[in-house]
Design an enzyme around this catalytic site. Structure first.
Site, PDB file in Angstrom:
ATOM      1  N   TYR A 142       0.824  -1.218   0.000  1.00  0.00           N
ATOM      2  CA  TYR A 142       0.000   0.000   0.000  1.00  0.00           C
ATOM      3  C   TYR A 142       0.856   1.264   0.000  1.00  0.00           C
ATOM      4  CZ  TYR A 142      -4.499  -2.366   0.711  1.00  0.00           C
ATOM      5  OH  TYR A 142      -5.646  -3.117   0.547  1.00  0.00           O
ATOM      6  N   ASN A 208     -13.683  -3.205   4.065  1.00  0.00           N
ATOM      7  CA  ASN A 208     -14.516  -3.187   2.851  1.00  0.00           C
ATOM      8  C   ASN A 208     -14.354  -4.444   1.967  1.00  0.00           C
ATOM      9  OD1 ASN A 208     -12.016  -2.589   1.883  1.00  0.00           O
ATOM     10  ND2 ASN A 208     -12.610  -0.761   0.741  1.00  0.00           N
ATOM     11  N   HIS A 211     -10.292  -5.798  -2.573  1.00  0.00           N
ATOM     12  CA  HIS A 211      -9.419  -4.782  -3.179  1.00  0.00           C
ATOM     13  C   HIS A 211      -9.401  -4.986  -4.693  1.00  0.00           C
ATOM     14  CE1 HIS A 211      -5.751  -2.429  -3.997  1.00  0.00           C
ATOM     15  NE2 HIS A 211      -5.403  -3.446  -4.768  1.00  0.00           N
ATOM     16  N   GLU A 222       1.151  -4.568  -8.488  1.00  0.00           N
ATOM     17  CA  GLU A 222       0.537  -5.400  -7.444  1.00  0.00           C
ATOM     18  C   GLU A 222       0.577  -6.892  -7.816  1.00  0.00           C
ATOM     19  OE1 GLU A 222      -3.338  -3.668  -6.832  1.00  0.00           O
ATOM     20  OE2 GLU A 222      -2.495  -1.841  -5.976  1.00  0.00           O
TER      21      GLU A 222
HETATM   22  P1  AMP Z   1      -7.923   1.698  -2.398  1.00  0.00           P
HETATM   23  O1  AMP Z   1      -6.553   1.366  -2.917  1.00  0.00           O
HETATM   24  O2  AMP Z   1      -8.518   2.924  -2.983  1.00  0.00           O
HETATM   25  O3  AMP Z   1      -8.844   0.496  -2.371  1.00  0.00           O
HETATM   26  O4  AMP Z   1      -7.718   2.109  -0.870  1.00  0.00           O
HETATM   27  C1  AMP Z   1      -7.103   1.220  -0.037  1.00  0.00           C
HETATM   28  C2  AMP Z   1      -7.932   0.881   1.118  1.00  0.00           C
HETATM   29  O5  AMP Z   1      -7.748   1.848   2.146  1.00  0.00           O
HETATM   30  C3  AMP Z   1      -9.422   0.853   0.921  1.00  0.00           C
HETATM   31  O6  AMP Z   1      -9.870  -0.277   0.233  1.00  0.00           O
HETATM   32  C4  AMP Z   1      -9.889   0.905   2.353  1.00  0.00           C
HETATM   33  O7  AMP Z   1      -9.773  -0.368   2.973  1.00  0.00           O
HETATM   34  C5  AMP Z   1      -8.894   1.883   2.944  1.00  0.00           C
HETATM   35  N1  AMP Z   1      -9.441   3.244   2.906  1.00  0.00           N
HETATM   36  C6  AMP Z   1      -9.566   4.040   1.842  1.00  0.00           C
HETATM   37  N2  AMP Z   1     -10.116   5.233   2.213  1.00  0.00           N
HETATM   38  C7  AMP Z   1     -10.317   5.173   3.521  1.00  0.00           C
HETATM   39  C8  AMP Z   1     -10.838   6.070   4.486  1.00  0.00           C
HETATM   40  N3  AMP Z   1     -11.269   7.274   4.137  1.00  0.00           N
HETATM   41  N4  AMP Z   1     -10.909   5.666   5.763  1.00  0.00           N
HETATM   42  C9  AMP Z   1     -10.470   4.460   6.116  1.00  0.00           C
HETATM   43  N5  AMP Z   1      -9.952   3.549   5.245  1.00  0.00           N
HETATM   44  C10 AMP Z   1      -9.884   3.892   3.955  1.00  0.00           C
END
Ligand code: AMP
Length: 384
Positions: A142, A208, A211, A222
């Site tokens: 990440y 959530n 991914h 990735e």
């Molecule tokens: P993404 O690569 O956009 O999927 O972001 C990585 C992960 O970070 C997301 O799938 C969530 O699990 C977490 N994440 C993203 N935005 C938030 C947020 N505003 N608050 C908490 N966790 C977040």
């Protein structure tokens, strides 16, 4: 050679075959003729036709034709290493985009349902691995979120248990997979994309469920992180204790049954301690099935089935303090022959998902003492 058929629609690839007898890798041009439903292989070094066969006989479809895949043609495991011409590259490279998907720790117990949904949405999973990341690995994965306020919560979450990572191949895979998982926040997803995976399995914006890579560049990075051609990867999660081995056979994987089979296994109270997709070389399949050699006359056909495409291997475990898992799992698997299973034990896996004695959906360990050995064979020996 049949370049005379050039008007016909045909795809061309460079494939490699490891010839055991000669202990060498041989390269071929591999032609797939759509109208004629035939396959031809042309030996590049010796400049001559090597074989001609039918698509049907080898159970190969255009969906199998992507770089990095292994296909079985007349008993030979071929690795597709490159496009063979510009026409094929132009026609197929957009259709064979790749992305990385991941089922996050809190949704791993929904593995069967989520895989089934992925399959129903028409995605093709080309590689899959259950593993567990440590904090450094998660941070590296990440890296684009290093300065975000939610970084710590995210790292806590994805290192809290096993994840299942997979590569998806298909037309517009990055965008299509992002659409299938839905918005980052599951409560937003439930409003705007109620059939999406996050709407159905996610809890909140941190937890959530899944991914998906954000763009093709991130996807390449990735995929390399979880499926590098060499170098370390987050370790698999095999426990190798009270366990037994289940292989969802290539024909069942190809028929899109893997998710449903895994759901049936977990609904029966078994746990999936580890899982990984393998494409077996003939030598490995022979070694693995050696106990059946000279014992069951289907041995050769079993080897062919097990090498006919990717299979999904599962370490089956039971909760702490349970009796030995191998005999209990054999009960769930049912009789080897699905026809007999449908008569005698209609609720068993082979009755529900098998078609014949060879394509009987799953292999499961026969002798209780072999459970650990079979699990070790895949997760300690063959896993890189
Ligand atoms: P993404 O690569 O956009 O999927 O972001 C990585 C992960 O970070 C997301 O799938 C969530 O699990 C977490 N994440 C993203 N935005 C938030 C947020 N505003 N608050 C908490 N966790 C977040």
């Amino acid at each position: 050679m049949s370049l005379t058929l050039a008007d016909d629609e045909r795809y061309c690839f460079t494939v490699e075959w490891y010839e055991e007898m000669a202990a060498r890798v041989r390269q071929f041009q591999f032609f797939y003729f759509v109208k004629a439903q035939s396959i031809e292989m042309y030996d590049i070094k010796n400049r001559k036709m090597f074989l001609r066969t039918s698509v049907k006989e080898n159970n190969i479809s255009p969906a199998d034709l992507y770089l990095g895949n292994s296909i079985n043609v007349c008993g030979r495991l071929l690795n597709i290493v490159d496009y063979g011409d510009d026409y094929t590259r132009r026609k197929l490279s957009a259709k064979k985009e790749r992305t990385l998907g991941m089922i996050k720790p809190d949704a791993v117990d929904k593995l069967g349902q989520i895989l089934d949904k992925i399959c129903q949405k028409g995605f093709l999973i080309s590689r899959l691995r259950m593993c567990r990341m440590n904090r450094n690995q998660a941070l590296s994965f990440y890296q684009e979120h290093q300065s975000k306020p939610f970084l710590n919560a995210l790292l806590d979450y994805v290192t809290s248990g096993p994840v299942v990572t997979f590569e998806i191949v298909g037309e517009n895979a990055v965008g299509a997979w992002r659409e299938a998982i839905g918005p980052t926040d599951p409560s937003a997803a439930r409003k705007t994309a109620p059939t999406s995976i996050r709407a159905q399995y996610g809890q909140d914006v941190t937890f959530n469920a899944v991914h998906g890579s954000s763009d093709p560049g991130a996807a390449a990075r990735e995929i390399e992180f979880f499926f590098p051609s060499s170098g370390p990867v987050p370790p698999n999660t095999a426990r190798v204790g009270n366990c037994t081995c289940c292989i969802i056979k290539p024909s069942a994987v190809k028929a899109g049954m893997a998710g449903k089979i895994i759901s049936a296994i977990t609904e029966a109270g078994f746990q999936v301690g580890a899982t990984q997709m393998f494409t077996l070389e003939k030598a490995n399949a022979e070694e693995f099935l050696e106990v059946y050699k000279g014992v069951v006359h289907e041995y050769s056909a079993m080897v062919v089935e097990l090498t006919s495409g990717p299979c999904l291997v599962l370490e089956i475990c039971a909760p702490e303090g349970s009796p030995p898992v191998a005999p209990a799992f054999r009960e769930l698997a049912g009789p080897t022959d699905p026809e007999i299973a449908r008569h005698l034990r209609p609720r068993t896996l082979r009755a529900l998902f098998g078609s014949d004695k060879i394509k009987n959906a799953i292999h499961c360990t026969d002798l209780p003492d072999d459970g650990q050995l079979e699990v070790e064979y895949f997760f300690r020996i063959l896993d890189r």
